[in-house]
Design a protein around this motif. Structure first.
Motif, PDB file in Angstrom:
ATOM      1  N   GLY A   8       2.062   0.811  41.559  1.00 55.32           N
ATOM      2  CA  GLY A   8       3.774   0.953  41.478  1.00 55.32           C
ATOM      3  C   GLY A   8       4.170   0.051  40.521  1.00 55.32           C
ATOM      4  O   GLY A   8       5.263  -0.409  41.317  1.00 55.32           O
ATOM      5  N   SER A   9       4.044  -0.139  39.923  1.00 61.06           N
ATOM      6  CA  SER A   9       4.673  -1.941  38.222  1.00 61.06           C
ATOM      7  C   SER A   9       4.992  -0.652  37.500  1.00 61.06           C
ATOM      8  O   SER A   9       4.751   0.548  36.784  1.00 61.06           O
ATOM      9  CB  SER A   9       3.802  -2.972  38.707  1.00 61.06           C
ATOM     10  N   THR A  10       5.054  -1.255  36.310  1.00 63.20           N
ATOM     11  CA  THR A  10       5.761  -0.878  35.401  1.00 63.20           C
ATOM     12  C   THR A  10       4.307  -1.280  34.195  1.00 63.20           C
ATOM     13  O   THR A  10       3.860  -2.038  34.097  1.00 63.20           O
ATOM     14  CB  THR A  10       6.966  -1.754  34.780  1.00 63.20           C
ATOM     15  N   MET A  11       5.191  -1.042  32.714  1.00 60.68           N
ATOM     16  CA  MET A  11       3.724  -0.626  31.860  1.00 60.68           C
ATOM     17  C   MET A  11       3.805  -2.473  31.483  1.00 60.68           C
ATOM     18  O   MET A  11       3.053  -3.133  31.382  1.00 60.68           O
ATOM     19  CB  MET A  11       3.665   0.300  30.696  1.00 60.68           C
ATOM     20  N   ASP A  12       4.686  -2.645  30.985  1.00 62.68           N
ATOM     21  CA  ASP A  12       5.328  -4.136  30.739  1.00 62.68           C
ATOM     22  C   ASP A  12       4.810  -5.461  31.806  1.00 62.68           C
ATOM     23  O   ASP A  12       4.688  -6.353  31.673  1.00 62.68           O
ATOM     24  CB  ASP A  12       7.016  -4.197  30.679  1.00 62.68           C
ATOM     25  N   ALA A  13       4.763  -4.338  33.132  1.00 67.15           N
ATOM     26  CA  ALA A  13       4.406  -6.048  34.345  1.00 67.15           C
ATOM     27  C   ALA A  13       2.472  -5.684  33.806  1.00 67.15           C
ATOM     28  O   ALA A  13       2.139  -7.039  34.087  1.00 67.15           O
ATOM     29  CB  ALA A  13       4.502  -5.899  35.066  1.00 67.15           C
ATOM     30  N   VAL A  14       2.274  -5.300  33.929  1.00 70.10           N
ATOM     31  CA  VAL A  14       0.675  -5.094  34.139  1.00 70.10           C
ATOM     32  C   VAL A  14       0.167  -5.686  32.166  1.00 70.10           C
ATOM     33  O   VAL A  14      -1.194  -6.366  32.849  1.00 70.10           O
ATOM     34  CB  VAL A  14      -0.105  -3.651  33.948  1.00 70.10           C
TER      35      VAL A  14
END
Ligand code: ATP
Ligand code: ZN
Length: 525
Positions: free
Chosen positions: A83-89
């Motif tokens: 449940g996060s974003t590509m950037d965060a990962v």
């Protein structure tokens, strides 16, 4: 001798000659950042770091570029799962990459381009390919026309006709394949899908394919042609084959003069990989308790370098355990000069701490020094044969260990002091060319090795400063004996933290413990 390298493109060892005298440009395929790095990555980056260090040792100015793939389906899937974003990962695992590689003493690249920062270069390259007829837009995507590139298959040795025969009926279908002229055409640009990150382009909103990012990064950061392109053997096809097709069609120049590939780290014969899920992360191996005791970062690096870089390796606990013992031998020899800088006549005397940075120049007129350097270089010149180079280090370490034992027991060393000092310096210097250095292992105790099982089987004399009894020392022999027995019990119970604590206590009391075969210990102070 001169450096020779096995070139996957020509399938033979070739003399290394850079495009520009004394300078070498290197590009290495980096990680797709959606998980922690595993031992396969450790191998790949240790090997290429060692090549880079050796080129520097050989006097070349080296420019090293390595990418992060931060646009990819696997990153997106991960982001969805949590449940996060590509950037965060990608930010999280990029940061983790730096932490893990620093522990393995892998030098930072000169530049780390990321796909998300290379979109202009990627679009420029696709545009050039389209102009020259190598790329075509289809249904919001852009594909590379493999049949137009004459050299397609030259790196992997696969012929397009064979590939097509082998795949007949299997690739044609719906989705991407229905848009392609040829099933082996690959995506340079993928049209946007709902709720996925996308960038504007002349072909509509979307994101780049994987292969195009490396071609664009090389061109942007290093130019049309580079000296050496590196990566794992799993990347030969299709990734590197496609990089060649893209770059060479666009620029008209060879992408790389030498293509180098590291062998895989396998698990039970299968490639260790994130997508197969059969991996051990670097941090798990170094930080979590292992059945045979802790593994240090330098033991892992040594383990990797004990195999020739092109051979596949299977990582077993026994092999790592044995690398741990070897690292201990090497580490003790590397520590030697810090403990025994004893002889005024040699110019190597107490108080003149032989901090290895920088070491005084090696005296290459001394035959032992010259021979060690020549043998070391002969190994690495032969397609980076690190096992041969390591044999030179162990030869030096053994001689140093022998004299260290003599000094520990109050005897004269066999080597004359100047030679002994030079042997130590040459060892420290050459080990650093392989990235094997002290201080990269948090468990490392500056006054001696940590109390792990590798030591229990090691019958070598102890490290630690040769200890003169402290005036006014009051601890009784019986108390010391008690501490030693408590430490043995802790070791027996595999309670390494307690064993380390007791060992540190004994060291503080200036007691030297010598572990004997069979588990007994001798001690003196
Ligand atoms: N098991 C392995 N042994 C040696 N090198 C490896 C291994 N796995 C990956 N590499 C190398 O590490 C670099 C980065 O690989 P990448 O991020 O694609 O990892 P991966 O584990 O193969 O991921 P995925 O499973 O998603 O394909 C590449 O050069 C690749 O060849
Ligand atoms: Zn690449």
């Amino acid at each position: 001798m001169a450096l020779t390298l096995y070139n996957s493109l020509t399938r033979r060892k070739e003399l290394f000659q850079p495009l520009v005298a004394d300078r070498v440009s290197l590009y290495c395929c980096g990680v797709t950042v959606y998980d922690y790095c595993h031992l396969g990555h450790a191998r790949s980056y240790v090997v290429w770091d060692t090549l880079r260090r050796y080129l520097r040792w050989r006097g070349y100015g080296v420019r090293y570029v390595q990418n992060f793939t931060d646009i990819d389906d696997k990153i997106l899937n991960r982001a969805r799962q949590e449940g996060s974003t590509m950037d965060a990962v990608s930010e999280r695992y990029t940061a983790a990459y730096f932490e893990d590689m620093a522990r393995l003493n892998i030098l930072e690249a000169d530049e780390y381009p990321r796909a998300t920062h290379t979109l202009d270069g990627i679009k420029r390259l696709i545009h050039d390919l389209e102009q020259k007829g190598y790329a075509y837009a289809a249904g919001g995507d852009v594909y590379y026309r493999v049949e137009k590139f004459q050299g397609y298959g030259k790196l992997s040795g696969r012929k397009l006709s064979d590939l097509q025969a082998g795949a007949s009926g299997r690739l044609a279908g719906d989705g991407e394949d229905s848009k392609k002229e040829n099933p082996f055409d690959f995506a340079l640009w993928k049209g946007a899908k709902p709720e996925e990150p996308a960038w504007e382009s002349p072909w509509g909103s979307g994101r780049p394919g994987w292969h195009i990012e490396c071609s664009a990064m090389v061109r942007d950061r290093l130019g049309d042609s580079i000296d050496i392109h590196m990566g794992g053997a799993d990347l030969v096809f299709p990734h590197h084959e496609n990089e060649i097709a893209q770059s060479e069609a666009a620029t008209g120049h060879p992408l790389a003069r030498y293509w180098l590939h590291n062998g895989m780290v396998n698990v039970g014969g299968e490639k260790m990989s994130k997508s197969l899920g059969n991996f051990t992360t670097i941090r798990a191996l170094l930080d979590e308790p292992q059945p045979d005791g802790p593994v240090s970062a330098m033991a892992l690096r040594l383990f990797i370098l004990q195999a020739h870089y092109r051979k596949p390796i299977d990582l077993t606990p026994e092999a790592l355990q044995s690398a741990g013992n070897s690292w201990l031998t090497l580490r003790r020899a590397l520590e030697f000069g810090h403990h025994y800088h004893y002889n005024p006549a040699s110019g190597w005397h107490p108080g003149d701490s032989p901090d290895p940075s920088p070491l005084p120049d090696l005296d290459r007129t001394l035959p032992e020094v010259a021979t060690a350097i020549a043998d070391f270089e002969a190994g690495l010149d032969d397609d980076l044969n690190t096992p041969v180079a390591l044999a030179v280090l162990f030869r030096l370490a053994k001689a140093i260990g022998r004299d260290r034992n003599r000094l520990t027991h109050g005897e004269q060393p066999l080597e004359d002091p100047q030679q002994l000092q030079q042997n130590w310096q040459v060892l420290v210097t050459l080990a650093a060319v392989l990235g094997l250095e002290l201080g990269y292992d948090p468990a490392e105790n500056p006054d001696g090795p940590a109390d792990h099982p590798a030591e229990a089987t090691d019958q070598d004399a102890p490290t630690g400063k040769a200890s003169a009894p402290e005036p006014g020392e009051t601890v009784s022999d019986a108390e010391i004996q008690g501490l030693i027995e408590a430490r043995q019990t802790a070791r027996h119970n595999k309670d390494w933290a307690e064993a380390d604590r007791l060992r540190a206590k004994l060291q503080a009391l200036k007691v030297t413990v010598i572990d004997q075969p069979g588990g007994d210990s001798r001690w003196y102070r």
